[in-house]
Write a protein that holds these residues in place. Sequence first.
Motif, mmCIF file in Angstrom:
data_model
loop_
_atom_site.group_PDB
_atom_site.id
_atom_site.type_symbol
_atom_site.label_atom_id
_atom_site.label_comp_id
_atom_site.label_asym_id
_atom_site.label_seq_id
_atom_site.Cartn_x
_atom_site.Cartn_y
_atom_site.Cartn_z
ATOM 1 N N THR A 86 33.536 13.561 145.297
ATOM 2 C CA THR A 86 33.615 14.755 144.525
ATOM 3 C C THR A 86 32.868 15.159 143.584
ATOM 4 O O THR A 86 32.025 15.489 142.992
ATOM 5 C CB THR A 86 35.093 15.209 143.925
ATOM 6 N N GLN A 87 31.703 13.226 143.454
ATOM 7 C CA GLN A 87 30.805 13.213 142.547
ATOM 8 C C GLN A 87 29.279 13.594 143.735
ATOM 9 O O GLN A 87 28.285 14.195 143.034
ATOM 10 C CB GLN A 87 30.462 11.365 142.001
ATOM 11 N N ASN A 88 29.718 12.914 145.111
ATOM 12 C CA ASN A 88 28.698 14.133 145.694
ATOM 13 C C ASN A 88 29.386 14.290 147.124
ATOM 14 O O ASN A 88 28.656 12.767 148.239
ATOM 15 C CB ASN A 88 27.297 12.695 145.890
ATOM 16 N N ASN A 89 29.964 15.460 147.425
ATOM 17 C CA ASN A 89 30.456 15.691 149.094
ATOM 18 C C ASN A 89 29.277 15.361 149.498
ATOM 19 O O ASN A 89 29.327 15.138 150.477
ATOM 20 C CB ASN A 89 31.118 17.463 147.993
ATOM 21 N N ILE A 90 28.084 16.024 148.843
ATOM 22 C CA ILE A 90 26.882 16.626 150.090
ATOM 23 C C ILE A 90 25.674 14.867 149.505
ATOM 24 O O ILE A 90 25.343 14.570 148.326
ATOM 25 C CB ILE A 90 26.019 17.411 150.108
ATOM 26 N N LEU A 91 25.217 14.421 150.827
ATOM 27 C CA LEU A 91 23.847 13.685 150.703
ATOM 28 C C LEU A 91 23.179 13.540 151.571
ATOM 29 O O LEU A 91 22.889 14.523 151.865
ATOM 30 C CB LEU A 91 24.255 12.098 150.404
ATOM 31 N N ILE A 92 21.370 13.893 150.266
ATOM 32 C CA ILE A 92 20.533 14.939 151.340
ATOM 33 C C ILE A 92 19.546 13.684 151.710
ATOM 34 O O ILE A 92 19.141 13.302 150.345
ATOM 35 C CB ILE A 92 20.363 16.325 150.956
ATOM 36 N N TYR A 93 19.350 13.370 152.773
ATOM 37 C CA TYR A 93 18.147 11.861 153.192
ATOM 38 C C TYR A 93 16.792 12.424 153.594
ATOM 39 O O TYR A 93 16.998 13.593 154.174
ATOM 40 C CB TYR A 93 18.532 10.893 154.282
ATOM 41 N N ASP A 94 16.218 11.736 154.061
ATOM 42 C CA ASP A 94 15.278 11.981 154.482
ATOM 43 C C ASP A 94 15.348 10.832 155.535
ATOM 44 O O ASP A 94 15.912 10.405 155.159
ATOM 45 C CB ASP A 94 13.390 11.522 154.179
ATOM 46 N N LYS A 95 14.457 11.098 156.622
ATOM 47 C CA LYS A 95 14.818 10.253 157.795
ATOM 48 C C LYS A 95 13.849 9.282 157.608
ATOM 49 O O LYS A 95 14.586 7.775 158.705
ATOM 50 C CB LYS A 95 13.565 10.397 159.366
ATOM 51 N N SER A 96 13.581 8.420 156.962
ATOM 52 C CA SER A 96 13.407 7.022 156.006
ATOM 53 C C SER A 96 14.434 5.784 155.132
ATOM 54 O O SER A 96 14.814 5.010 155.539
ATOM 55 C CB SER A 96 11.942 6.368 155.563
ATOM 56 N N GLY A 97 15.392 7.306 155.097
ATOM 57 C CA GLY A 97 16.670 7.031 154.982
ATOM 58 C C GLY A 97 16.896 6.762 152.952
ATOM 59 O O GLY A 97 17.336 6.824 151.857
ATOM 60 N N LYS A 98 15.764 7.212 152.523
ATOM 61 C CA LYS A 98 14.939 7.671 151.112
ATOM 62 C C LYS A 98 16.342 8.798 150.302
ATOM 63 O O LYS A 98 16.608 10.024 151.188
ATOM 64 C CB LYS A 98 14.069 7.493 150.296
#
Length: 365
Positions: A86-98
């Motif tokens: 619940t601290q971060n249900n969602i992670l949003i990356y770019d295609k480099s993995g950042k």
Amino acid sequence: MSAPKTSRRTFLNTTAKASAGMVLMPHFNINSAKPKLSDDIIGHGDYTYRVHKAWGDLDPNTTPVKNCHEMVMDSQGRLVMVGDHTQNNILIYDKSGKLLDSWGIRYKGGHGLSLWNDGEEDFLFICDTDGAMIKTTLDGRELLLIGHPSEYGAYEKDDTFKPTESAIGPNGDIYIADGYGSQYVLQFTKNGEFKRKIGNGRGTENEQFQTAHGVCIDNRDKTNPTLLITSRASNSFKRFTLDGRYLEEISLPGAFVCRPVIHGQQLYAGVCWSSETDFVEGDMTTHPTRTSPKSGFVTILNEQNKVVSNPGGTAPTYKKGKLERMLQKEPIFKHCHDVCVDEDENLYVCQWNANRTYPVKLERV
């Protein structure tokens, strides 16, 4: 039916987000160097991949995960992952993995993630196995909440509801797979009005499911889109019309598949377990362990729904037109839970119960 107007999400603070942008191995010290990319090549035929196990690794002290359940790609080419921390249900990356963004709310059972664009904007549909399906904006503002089906006359109050996946039809209808609950797929309008139950609960008949874990719209035939619904413990996908009529079963012996993912003319899926023994009714309905000594690979089917590659698994073999049992071969994965495909046909694999690991990238060779 609708969520409160004010968002219930809680963003990480700015400092935490800045720290989370560092790409690190989850079991390394913060000062450790990122390991070299793997030389492992896996897969079969025209579908082979180089393994990048550290692609999505972050600092677990600032951006922790429990289970990386599912991932989708938005219209901007960003990779959006859902998990159950619940601290971060969602992670949003770019295609480099950042890491580009992260937000956490109250989704202790964050499990299913689908993306739908209405022609102007992307929306997320999050299935929380604690008992709700929530439509949100990409930054986490809740727009619609569908709770227990007894509120809509679909279930009795005592019926279990633990939704695992959703899919959005061509007209905006919402299909919710009750994969850890009462084993139906529930169809709602885009405004959250109940339309029908699809299937006939738990069992081994054509219209029944053994862990209806996933659902997707198969739009490979543009003139005749259909539903593909996972029956994970019976190692298959089942096809239905959009109004719930059973059509066929696609058998995948040995493979406890999660949701089907359509990209181009191919169908991709994570295999959470592979089994050397046949399914027994009533057994292995959620998390099989006794009969699954080897676990985890990706399976890829062509437009004829024939398996053409099993990255991390045994090569697909057909004898007299019948698919032979498939098993894990290389111990690269543990409980593959989902696959996301980008425009270059690279794969991003999410894993369940895999020592809190981040997504793995498979670079198309």
